[in-house]
Design an enzyme around this catalytic site. Structure first.
Site, PDB file in Angstrom:
ATOM      1  N   LYS A  52     -25.480  18.174  -6.457  1.00  0.00           N
ATOM      2  CA  LYS A  52     -24.705  16.964  -6.745  1.00  0.00           C
ATOM      3  C   LYS A  52     -23.225  17.322  -6.755  1.00  0.00           C
ATOM      4  CE  LYS A  52     -22.922  14.869 -10.136  1.00  0.00           C
ATOM      5  NZ  LYS A  52     -21.762  14.192  -9.477  1.00  0.00           N
ATOM      6  N   GLU A  98     -19.313  27.638 -15.378  1.00  0.00           N
ATOM      7  CA  GLU A  98     -17.926  28.075 -15.215  1.00  0.00           C
ATOM      8  C   GLU A  98     -17.069  26.886 -15.605  1.00  0.00           C
ATOM      9  OE1 GLU A  98     -14.605  28.750 -11.895  1.00  0.00           O
ATOM     10  OE2 GLU A  98     -16.632  29.305 -11.275  1.00  0.00           O
ATOM     11  N   CYS A 156      -9.346  26.783 -11.624  1.00  0.00           N
ATOM     12  CA  CYS A 156      -9.835  27.206 -12.943  1.00  0.00           C
ATOM     13  C   CYS A 156      -9.205  28.512 -13.386  1.00  0.00           C
ATOM     14  CB  CYS A 156     -11.360  27.319 -12.938  1.00  0.00           C
ATOM     15  SG  CYS A 156     -12.006  28.484 -11.738  1.00  0.00           S
ATOM     16  N   GLU A 158      -6.028  22.283 -21.324  1.00  0.00           N
ATOM     17  CA  GLU A 158      -6.055  22.522 -19.888  1.00  0.00           C
ATOM     18  C   GLU A 158      -5.485  21.299 -19.170  1.00  0.00           C
ATOM     19  OE1 GLU A 158      -9.111  24.399 -16.671  1.00  0.00           O
ATOM     20  OE2 GLU A 158      -9.877  22.759 -17.885  1.00  0.00           O
TER      21      GLU A 158
END
Length: 517
Positions: free
Chosen positions: A192, A267, A301, A398
């Site tokens: 997905k 992750e 990331c 973040e």
């Protein structure tokens, strides 16, 4: 006068007509199918937020069909030899390389990433498949563990059908990073992709089918996290979930998979520090700091989104960063000269823009950027915050855009405390010419990956992953097989050990205290 289109724009126009105009479908059991509900959603271009294509909107019914196809295909795929899987995965890599320009252009159109970086992202996708292709023949290898009277040996076997949920930043490369080891291990896949970047997942499915991957081994279901994603994480035929994305979503997935005891590999987010000591090679450090936050639109990331600079060089070093940030070329992602393109989606654009006001409210200085670029699209100027403290939102949260927060420190102890003083722990970067300090600091840094005197340079056999709120598990090399495979121990007796014998004689009397108790 008619404007001449660049080769990238010409190819993009062709691909819009030939690939995107008809819309994107699911790939289930070797067939392109609409959502069973008939529902679709729209994908838009981040350049101007115009309609790019329509996409089949999957739900539990589509996931169930895909999971059953993966389950059925697993019964034969798990028995395919590693040598044969190697051949198929190499053919996939060949086709990725053959269509690298098409992949790069579609990725730029879909995500807003600059074409200069997407060319290498497509190449890296091929490298991922080749790397795991060559490991497929040995994926099941284990150990010999002899013991007195026994021969023990281990082997690894594929865990079964797995769900792969990938993010919207560099989606093609990150999809290959998850799918290639799963296929090499002998697993089947239900993929997905993120709803904000669905385009190249379709191309990857085409490539794998053309390479001869058996029907049902890889399945693709588009959709939203709350519908298709949730159904995938809860489905009983899916044995594991590999997810790349935001930390809060990872928590949801863990809860959703608890009922069926799903194995998970996450992750997740990062607020990665790059620490610059005054004895570092400052020219090289400057290049690395600028590259690791402003490349890929800051939507990475492992980006070094906090720069911790020793006090004596703080003003000069941050002034140099600001100068470089102001000179970065922001514009059309299909232009080879562009260094930063538009952010992926208006919602993400609004999130990033919101931090400029927060920075001012908390007392930081916007030394560069801090504004949108142009009147349309999701363009944000490369930004540097100075005079920041570690307790500010811009230092803790973040942002995931071309935005860097600069914090001064006095000595090694303070630098380590600042670097570790966030909830995340994905990556860290350290610049110093003091060898003993480099080792000492790296060992004290709470992060899964650390680069000393370098930007992020990936070596595929090494472990990739984070600690704290940045993830669970490791990718890379055989570390990926530890997730996609089960380790089995087989103990074979040599016939020399004695087994205790029960029920061969008169039973011993029951002790009085036991009988009475």
């Amino acid at each position: 006068m008619t404007q001449t289109l660049s080769p990238n724009h010409e190819l993009a126009a062709q691909l819009r007509d030939s690939r995107l105009k008809a819309g994107l479908k699911h790939w289930i059991g070797g067939q392109w199918v609409d959502a069973q509900s008939g529902q679709t959603f729209e994908a838009h271009s981040p350049v101007d937020n115009s309609l790019l294509t329509t996409v089949a909107s999957g739900d539990a019914a589509d996931i169930d069909r895909a999971a059953r196809a993966a389950h059925d295909a697993f019964q034969t795929w798990k028995a395919v030899s590693g040598a044969e899987r190697r051949k198929i995965l190499h053919r996939i890599a060949d086709l990725i390389e053959k269509r690298a320009q098409e992949i790069a252009v579609l990725e730029s159109v879909d995500t807003g990433q600059a074409i200069r970086f997407m060319k290498s992202a497509a190449t890296r996708g091929a490298e991922n498949f080749r790397f795991y292709a060559d490991r497929a023949p040995g994926a099941q290898d284990g150990q010999s563990l002899p013991a007195p009277g026994f021969i023990n040996y281990t082997l690894r076997q594929p865990i079964g059908p797995v769900g792969v949920i990938t993010p919207w930043n560099t989606p093609f490369m990150l999809s290959t990073w998850k799918i290639a080891p799963a296929l090499a291990a002998g697993c089947t896949v239900v993929h997905k992709p993120a709803e904000w970047s669905p385009v190249t997942a379709t191309l990857l499915a085409e490539i794998m089918d053309e390479a001869g991957l058996p029907k049902g081994v890889h399945n693709l279901v588009h959709g939203f996290g709350e519908s298709a994603g949730k159904a995938l994480t809860e489905h009983p035929l899916i044995h594991a979930i590999a997810f790349v994305g935001e930390t809060t979503t990872g928590s949801h997935i863990m809860r959703q998979g608890a009922e069926t005891l799903k194995r998970v590999h996450f992750e997740l987010g990062g607020k990665n520090p790059v620490v610059v000591f005054d004895d570092a090679d400052l020219d090289k450090a400057l290049d690395a700091v600028v590259f690791m936050i402003y490349s890929l639109n800051g939507e990475r990331c492992t980006s070094s989104s906090r720069v911790l600079v020793q006090e004596g060089i703080y003003d000069e070093f941050t002034a140099r960063i600001a100068e470089r940030a102001r000179n970065i070329r922001v514009g059309d992602p299909l232009d080879p000269e562009t260094e930063v393109g538009p952010l992926v989606h208006p919602r993400h654009f609004d999130k990033v823009m919101g931090y400029f006001g927060k920075a001012r409210e908390e007392g930081a200085t916007i030394a560069a950027g801090g504004q949108r670029v142009g009147d349309s699209g999701n363009y944000v100027s490369p930004t540097l915050f100075t005079g920041a403290r570690n307790d500010m939102a811009i230092a803790q949260e973040e942002i995931f855009g071309p935005v860097l927060t600069a914090i001064p420190f006095t000595d090694e102890a303070e630098a380590l405390a600042l670097a570790n003083g966030v909830r995340y722990g994905l990556a860290g970067y350290l610049w110093t010419n003091d060898l003993t300090r480099a080792h000492r600091f790296a060992q004290g840094l709470e992060a899964g990956m650390i680069w000393v005197n370098s930007e992020n340079v990936r070596h595929l056999p090494t472990p990739f992953g984070g600690v704290k709120s940045s993830g669970i598990g490791r990718d890379g090399g055989d570390y990926s097989f530890e997730f996609y495979m089960e380790t089995k121990n087989i103990a074979v007796s040599l016939g020399t050990h004695k087994t205790a014998r029960l029920g061969v004689g008169q039973a011993a009397p029951i002790a009085k205290e036991t009988a009475e108790g």
